[in-house]
Design an enzyme around this catalytic site. Structure first.
Site, PDB file in Angstrom:
ATOM      1  N   TYR A  60       0.862  -1.170   0.000  1.00  0.00           N
ATOM      2  CA  TYR A  60       0.000   0.000   0.000  1.00  0.00           C
ATOM      3  C   TYR A  60       0.904   1.226   0.000  1.00  0.00           C
ATOM      4  O   TYR A  60       1.437   1.638   1.025  1.00  0.00           O
ATOM      5  CB  TYR A  60      -0.932  -0.012   1.216  1.00  0.00           C
ATOM      6  N   ASP A  94      -2.393  -1.239  -3.994  1.00  0.00           N
ATOM      7  CA  ASP A  94      -2.726   0.136  -4.329  1.00  0.00           C
ATOM      8  C   ASP A  94      -1.407   0.892  -4.368  1.00  0.00           C
ATOM      9  O   ASP A  94      -0.857   1.263  -3.332  1.00  0.00           O
ATOM     10  CB  ASP A  94      -3.669   0.701  -3.259  1.00  0.00           C
ATOM     11  N   HIS A 146     -12.348   1.356  -4.130  1.00  0.00           N
ATOM     12  CA  HIS A 146     -11.543   0.600  -5.089  1.00  0.00           C
ATOM     13  C   HIS A 146     -12.296  -0.671  -5.464  1.00  0.00           C
ATOM     14  O   HIS A 146     -13.170  -1.137  -4.718  1.00  0.00           O
ATOM     15  CB  HIS A 146     -10.203   0.169  -4.482  1.00  0.00           C
TER      16      HIS A 146
END
Length: 266
Positions: A105, A144, A241
């Protein structure tokens, strides 16, 4: 094998929105999530048949990553030391016999780009970390990554030119990373397809499909013969998302039986 990555924007929140049903239906061999926003003991995630690994941020309700895998890894590492001192729970690395799996992340540069310098240091360190791993065995990294790489990856590239996630610096850093013999799986298999993985909660962005593609599976080039497809699962709801998917041949699967579904998760 099927690999899934999803920024759930709060695991406790998405558990109330049918996460476990989605998890079961997707039936991934390895399921990576980002932005868990929780600490140990704050939620029970019942995933029979999977080993569970969590990396929590020191700050409560912030960041965090997790991996659920049917195959027990040889080794698990949290963070990217010594390349970066991370107390935000941003990376979990699982070593399997034939590859490393890195769930990430990436930090957001923030409003008014206040964290852009921090992000630049992260990008440099993460690239060095992946390159070091790749010298040992091939790497699949996902998550991400908080960057829309090219104009095709964002609905409004002109108006967002200097926004966090689409600055020249962040895009150039991602290009540098791919130039270290890594491939963006979705763009490899779908070079001209316009599909996004994140939409702001504001301005009905998802219904207008005014989104960004910032969630990725990338891999070492030498793994290409073992990879078959990459998808963005836009119809799955529950977060701002949607999940992304990577499909591989069974050649990459560990030479072991998946964990027994009757066992308690690790």
């Amino acid at each position: 094998m099927k690999l899934i990555s999803w920024n759930v924007n709060g695991l406790r929140a998405v558990l109330k929105k049918g996460f476990l049903a989605t998890f079961t239906a997707l039936d991934a061999d390895i399921f990576c999530i980002q932005e868990t926003k929780m600490h140990a003991g704050q939620a029970e995630v019942n995933t029979p048949g999977y080993h569970q690994y969590f990396n929590y941020a020191e700050r409560k309700g912030y960041s965090g990553t997790a991996v659920f895998t049917k195959y027990e890894p040889l080794h698990v590492t949290y963070g990217i030391a010594p390349f970066f001192d991370d107390d935000e729970g941003r990376v979990i690395t699982l070593e399997f016999p034939k590859f490393y799996l890195v769930n990430c992340y990436t930090p957001n540069s923030g409003g008014e780009l206040k964290r852009l310098d921090f992000r630049g240091g992260w990008d440099e360190a993460f690239r060095a970390y992946l390159v070091a791993l790749d010298k040992k065995k091939p790497v699949i990294f996902c998550g991400d990554l908080n960057v829309a790489h090219e104009e095709i990856d964002i609905k409004n590239p002109t108006s967002n030119h200097h926004s966090a996630g689409f600055t020249d610096q962040e895009r150039a850093d991602f290009t540098m990373l791919l130039n270290e013999n890594f491939i963006d799986s979705f763009r490899h298999f779908h070079p001209t397809q316009v599909t996004y993985s994140w939409w702001s909660y504001r301005f009905a962005a998802r219904s207008r499909n005014a989104g960004w593609r910032i969630d990725y599976f990338c891999f070492s080039k030498r793994l290409l013969p073992q990879l078959t497809d990459a998808q963005i699962l836009t119809t799955i709801l529950g977060s701002d998302h949607c999940p992304v998917e990577l499909d591989t041949t069974n050649e990459l699967a560990p030479d072991q039986d998946p964990v027994n579904k009757e066992e308690s998760p690790a």
